[in-house]
Design a protein around this motif. Sequence first.
Motif, PDB file in Angstrom:
ATOM      1  N   ALA A  57       0.787  -1.239   0.000  1.00  0.00           N
ATOM      2  CA  ALA A  57       0.000   0.000   0.000  1.00  0.00           C
ATOM      3  C   ALA A  57       0.818   1.289   0.000  1.00  0.00           C
ATOM      4  CB  ALA A  57      -0.941  -0.003   1.214  1.00  0.00           C
ATOM      5  N   HIS A  58       2.106   1.228  -0.251  1.00  0.00           N
ATOM      6  CA  HIS A  58       2.929   2.430  -0.187  1.00  0.00           C
ATOM      7  C   HIS A  58       2.679   3.389  -1.346  1.00  0.00           C
ATOM      8  CE1 HIS A  58       6.236   0.800   2.741  1.00  0.00           C
ATOM      9  NE2 HIS A  58       5.177   1.271   3.373  1.00  0.00           N
ATOM     10  N   PHE A  59       3.251   4.603  -1.213  1.00  0.00           N
ATOM     11  CA  PHE A  59       2.990   5.716  -2.123  1.00  0.00           C
ATOM     12  C   PHE A  59       3.456   5.481  -3.555  1.00  0.00           C
ATOM     13  CE2 PHE A  59       7.285   6.391  -0.564  1.00  0.00           C
ATOM     14  CZ  PHE A  59       7.979   6.765  -1.696  1.00  0.00           C
ATOM     15  N   ASP A  60       4.420   4.571  -3.760  1.00  0.00           N
ATOM     16  CA  ASP A  60       4.930   4.338  -5.112  1.00  0.00           C
ATOM     17  C   ASP A  60       4.419   3.020  -5.701  1.00  0.00           C
ATOM     18  OD1 ASP A  60       6.367   3.019  -3.169  1.00  0.00           O
ATOM     19  OD2 ASP A  60       8.329   3.290  -4.103  1.00  0.00           O
ATOM     20  N   HIS A  61       3.286   2.541  -5.180  1.00  0.00           N
ATOM     21  CA  HIS A  61       2.702   1.294  -5.664  1.00  0.00           C
ATOM     22  C   HIS A  61       1.179   1.385  -5.827  1.00  0.00           C
ATOM     23  CE1 HIS A  61       6.505  -0.938  -4.908  1.00  0.00           C
ATOM     24  NE2 HIS A  61       6.637  -0.009  -3.985  1.00  0.00           N
ATOM     25  N   LEU A  62       0.498   1.971  -4.848  1.00  0.00           N
ATOM     26  CA  LEU A  62      -0.965   1.974  -4.806  1.00  0.00           C
ATOM     27  C   LEU A  62      -1.638   3.154  -5.510  1.00  0.00           C
ATOM     28  CD1 LEU A  62      -3.519   0.563  -3.736  1.00  0.00           C
ATOM     29  CD2 LEU A  62      -3.220   1.826  -1.589  1.00  0.00           C
ATOM     30  N   PRO A  63      -1.061   4.375  -5.498  1.00  0.00           N
ATOM     31  CA  PRO A  63      -1.784   5.510  -6.077  1.00  0.00           C
ATOM     32  C   PRO A  63      -2.220   5.272  -7.514  1.00  0.00           C
ATOM     33  CG  PRO A  63       0.066   6.308  -4.811  1.00  0.00           C
ATOM     34  CD  PRO A  63       0.205   4.807  -4.869  1.00  0.00           C
ATOM     35  N   GLY A  64      -3.435   5.724  -7.807  1.00  0.00           N
ATOM     36  CA  GLY A  64      -4.016   5.559  -9.139  1.00  0.00           C
ATOM     37  C   GLY A  64      -4.940   4.370  -9.241  1.00  0.00           C
ATOM     38  N   THR A  65      -4.837   3.439  -8.295  1.00  0.00           N
ATOM     39  CA  THR A  65      -5.660   2.231  -8.361  1.00  0.00           C
ATOM     40  C   THR A  65      -7.142   2.563  -8.296  1.00  0.00           C
ATOM     41  OG1 THR A  65      -3.928   0.854  -7.383  1.00  0.00           O
ATOM     42  CG2 THR A  65      -6.174   0.025  -7.254  1.00  0.00           C
ATOM     43  N   ASP A  66      -7.522   3.468  -7.401  1.00  0.00           N
ATOM     44  CA  ASP A  66      -8.938   3.800  -7.251  1.00  0.00           C
ATOM     45  C   ASP A  66      -9.500   4.405  -8.531  1.00  0.00           C
ATOM     46  OD1 ASP A  66      -7.121   5.918  -6.529  1.00  0.00           O
ATOM     47  OD2 ASP A  66      -8.845   7.110  -5.866  1.00  0.00           O
ATOM     48  N   ARG A  67      -8.733   5.312  -9.147  1.00  0.00           N
ATOM     49  CA  ARG A  67      -9.213   5.954 -10.371  1.00  0.00           C
ATOM     50  C   ARG A  67      -9.260   4.963 -11.536  1.00  0.00           C
ATOM     51  NH1 ARG A  67      -5.357  10.211 -11.583  1.00  0.00           N
ATOM     52  NH2 ARG A  67      -3.965   9.412  -9.974  1.00  0.00           N
ATOM     53  N   LEU A  68      -8.262   4.094 -11.602  1.00  0.00           N
ATOM     54  CA  LEU A  68      -8.221   3.089 -12.660  1.00  0.00           C
ATOM     55  C   LEU A  68      -9.368   2.089 -12.506  1.00  0.00           C
ATOM     56  CD1 LEU A  68      -6.498   2.297 -15.091  1.00  0.00           C
ATOM     57  CD2 LEU A  68      -5.083   0.909 -13.553  1.00  0.00           C
ATOM     58  N   ALA A  69      -9.647   1.680 -11.265  1.00  0.00           N
ATOM     59  CA  ALA A  69     -10.723   0.718 -11.015  1.00  0.00           C
ATOM     60  C   ALA A  69     -12.092   1.332 -11.329  1.00  0.00           C
ATOM     61  CB  ALA A  69     -10.677   0.252  -9.565  1.00  0.00           C
ATOM     62  N   LYS A  70     -12.292   2.575 -10.935  1.00  0.00           N
ATOM     63  CA  LYS A  70     -13.573   3.223 -11.200  1.00  0.00           C
ATOM     64  C   LYS A  70     -13.785   3.436 -12.701  1.00  0.00           C
ATOM     65  CE  LYS A  70     -13.661   5.775  -6.819  1.00  0.00           C
ATOM     66  NZ  LYS A  70     -13.510   7.117  -6.206  1.00  0.00           N
ATOM     67  N   GLU A  81      -4.729  -3.611   3.979  1.00  0.00           N
ATOM     68  CA  GLU A  81      -4.504  -2.172   4.068  1.00  0.00           C
ATOM     69  C   GLU A  81      -4.800  -1.501   2.733  1.00  0.00           C
ATOM     70  OE1 GLU A  81      -3.067   1.398   6.145  1.00  0.00           O
ATOM     71  OE2 GLU A  81      -4.016  -0.512   6.660  1.00  0.00           O
ATOM     72  N   ALA A  82      -4.311  -2.077   1.646  1.00  0.00           N
ATOM     73  CA  ALA A  82      -4.578  -1.512   0.324  1.00  0.00           C
ATOM     74  C   ALA A  82      -6.075  -1.511   0.022  1.00  0.00           C
ATOM     75  CB  ALA A  82      -3.814  -2.301  -0.745  1.00  0.00           C
ATOM     76  N   ILE A  83      -6.744  -2.595   0.370  1.00  0.00           N
ATOM     77  CA  ILE A  83      -8.183  -2.687   0.110  1.00  0.00           C
ATOM     78  C   ILE A  83      -8.956  -1.675   0.947  1.00  0.00           C
ATOM     79  CG2 ILE A  83     -10.206  -4.191   0.322  1.00  0.00           C
ATOM     80  CD1 ILE A  83      -8.347  -4.816  -2.071  1.00  0.00           C
ATOM     81  N   GLU A  88     -12.204   3.242   1.129  1.00  0.00           N
ATOM     82  CA  GLU A  88     -12.399   4.626   1.572  1.00  0.00           C
ATOM     83  C   GLU A  88     -12.392   5.597   0.406  1.00  0.00           C
ATOM     84  OE1 GLU A  88      -9.247   5.042   4.387  1.00  0.00           O
ATOM     85  OE2 GLU A  88     -10.363   4.065   6.014  1.00  0.00           O
ATOM     86  N   ALA A  89     -11.739   5.196  -0.693  1.00  0.00           N
ATOM     87  CA  ALA A  89     -11.702   6.045  -1.893  1.00  0.00           C
ATOM     88  C   ALA A  89     -12.952   5.877  -2.750  1.00  0.00           C
ATOM     89  CB  ALA A  89     -10.456   5.727  -2.714  1.00  0.00           C
ATOM     90  N   GLY A  90     -13.840   4.971  -2.352  1.00  0.00           N
ATOM     91  CA  GLY A  90     -15.106   4.820  -3.066  1.00  0.00           C
ATOM     92  C   GLY A  90     -15.140   3.733  -4.120  1.00  0.00           C
ATOM     93  N   VAL A  91     -14.127   2.850  -4.141  1.00  0.00           N
ATOM     94  CA  VAL A  91     -14.194   1.724  -5.061  1.00  0.00           C
ATOM     95  C   VAL A  91     -15.263   0.756  -4.560  1.00  0.00           C
ATOM     96  CG1 VAL A  91     -12.922  -0.210  -6.088  1.00  0.00           C
ATOM     97  CG2 VAL A  91     -11.752   1.966  -5.656  1.00  0.00           C
ATOM     98  N   PRO A  92     -16.211   0.328  -5.405  1.00  0.00           N
ATOM     99  CA  PRO A  92     -17.294  -0.551  -4.960  1.00  0.00           C
ATOM    100  C   PRO A  92     -16.782  -1.854  -4.355  1.00  0.00           C
ATOM    101  CG  PRO A  92     -17.778   0.358  -7.127  1.00  0.00           C
ATOM    102  CD  PRO A  92     -16.353   0.729  -6.822  1.00  0.00           C
ATOM    103  N   GLU A  93     -17.494  -2.334  -3.347  1.00  0.00           N
ATOM    104  CA  GLU A  93     -17.080  -3.550  -2.647  1.00  0.00           C
ATOM    105  C   GLU A  93     -16.951  -4.744  -3.586  1.00  0.00           C
ATOM    106  OE1 GLU A  93     -15.562  -5.285   0.601  1.00  0.00           O
ATOM    107  OE2 GLU A  93     -16.387  -3.242   0.645  1.00  0.00           O
ATOM    108  N   ALA A  94     -17.816  -4.826  -4.584  1.00  0.00           N
ATOM    109  CA  ALA A  94     -17.773  -5.951  -5.512  1.00  0.00           C
ATOM    110  C   ALA A  94     -16.495  -5.972  -6.343  1.00  0.00           C
ATOM    111  CB  ALA A  94     -18.988  -5.917  -6.438  1.00  0.00           C
TER     112      ALA A  94
END
Length: 347
Positions: A57-70, A81-83, A88-94
């Motif tokens: 979940a660190h800063f050089d691995h996780l950022p962008g995941t929420d936007r890419l998933a949405k 931790e990443a999940i 919290e960023a609003g990615v749907p549970e499914a």
Amino acid sequence: MSEQKPTLEWFGATTFRLKANGVTLFLDSWLERPSPLKSYLSIDQVDECDYILISHAHFDHLPGTDRLAKKTGAIVIGNGEAITVMREAGVPEAQLIPVAGGERIPLFTKAQRDEATKAAVTGSTAGPRGPPQPDENDARLVIHAWPSLHCLGLPVDHRDIPETIDTATVYEGALSKYSCTLDLTRALTYGFGSLIKAPQLPPWMTEDMKSFIGYMKDREQNRYSFYDGGQILYNILIGKKTLLWNGHLGGYEGIMRDIEPRPDVAVLGIAGRGNLNGRPFDGSAAEFAVKEVQWLGEPSKIVWCLHDEGAINPKFIKTEAATEQVEAETKSKVFTLDHGRVWDIFS
């Protein structure tokens, strides 16, 4: 299903795009990076993604995941931790699958998953077992998640870490007899955390460091955690071939010795100091890499990652020694990937 040669593209650090059997996966998602680091692909340029595997979940691995998933509807697979950060960023549970190591997960195309949701695929189920899923016999790929370890910092004060480190350099001892990944969590939490909260940055700080702190401050745009959440290693089964991805120079010897099936290709982090079984590795990164490759059964191909320009010191990793030692002491051959160039994995 039309035949598709599995390919891999590298976008810096540990972020890759894997395409195989009609499935598109991102391995980590650090596509849009702080200046002055170069970005090789923007999220706006990504139109298709079925899954995102997160190493930690660190800063050089996780950022962008929420936007890419949405944007794409991709399923995110990562540690708790990443999940949590993604939830919290609003990615749907499914679209969220938490793992801790030990999970085996069949992967499908988004079209297959959409059909299952419409109850068009035999064997689709819903209810307490989770969202509807296609028949597991129709899986295009399979991933096995395993516990792994983040690399450790060098046994020097952080202010003394050089801009470039060599994989030939031998490190012994530690700043504390209890040195472990907790040191990294504390350094990020109390070091960068205090800088992020400070009303003014210190006058000695360089412009690129100021840019990096600005990136870290924008936690709405760049979602991450100071706690890695536990490193995850992924073994990706592609037909009769296997690609293993371990994003950092660390791991458990017993796990790496016992992983089945044995990987044909391994993508391995090569930065920092080796973390063996939760303790600092006495020796060089090159020596650790040789042991790691041997434990994994000497895959025919090795690809380094996390060795290009980083945001903070050490910014550069000299990999020549690691490459030379691995090729001299194992049957494996090291391949160098250029940013953004498509690589035919198994040919």
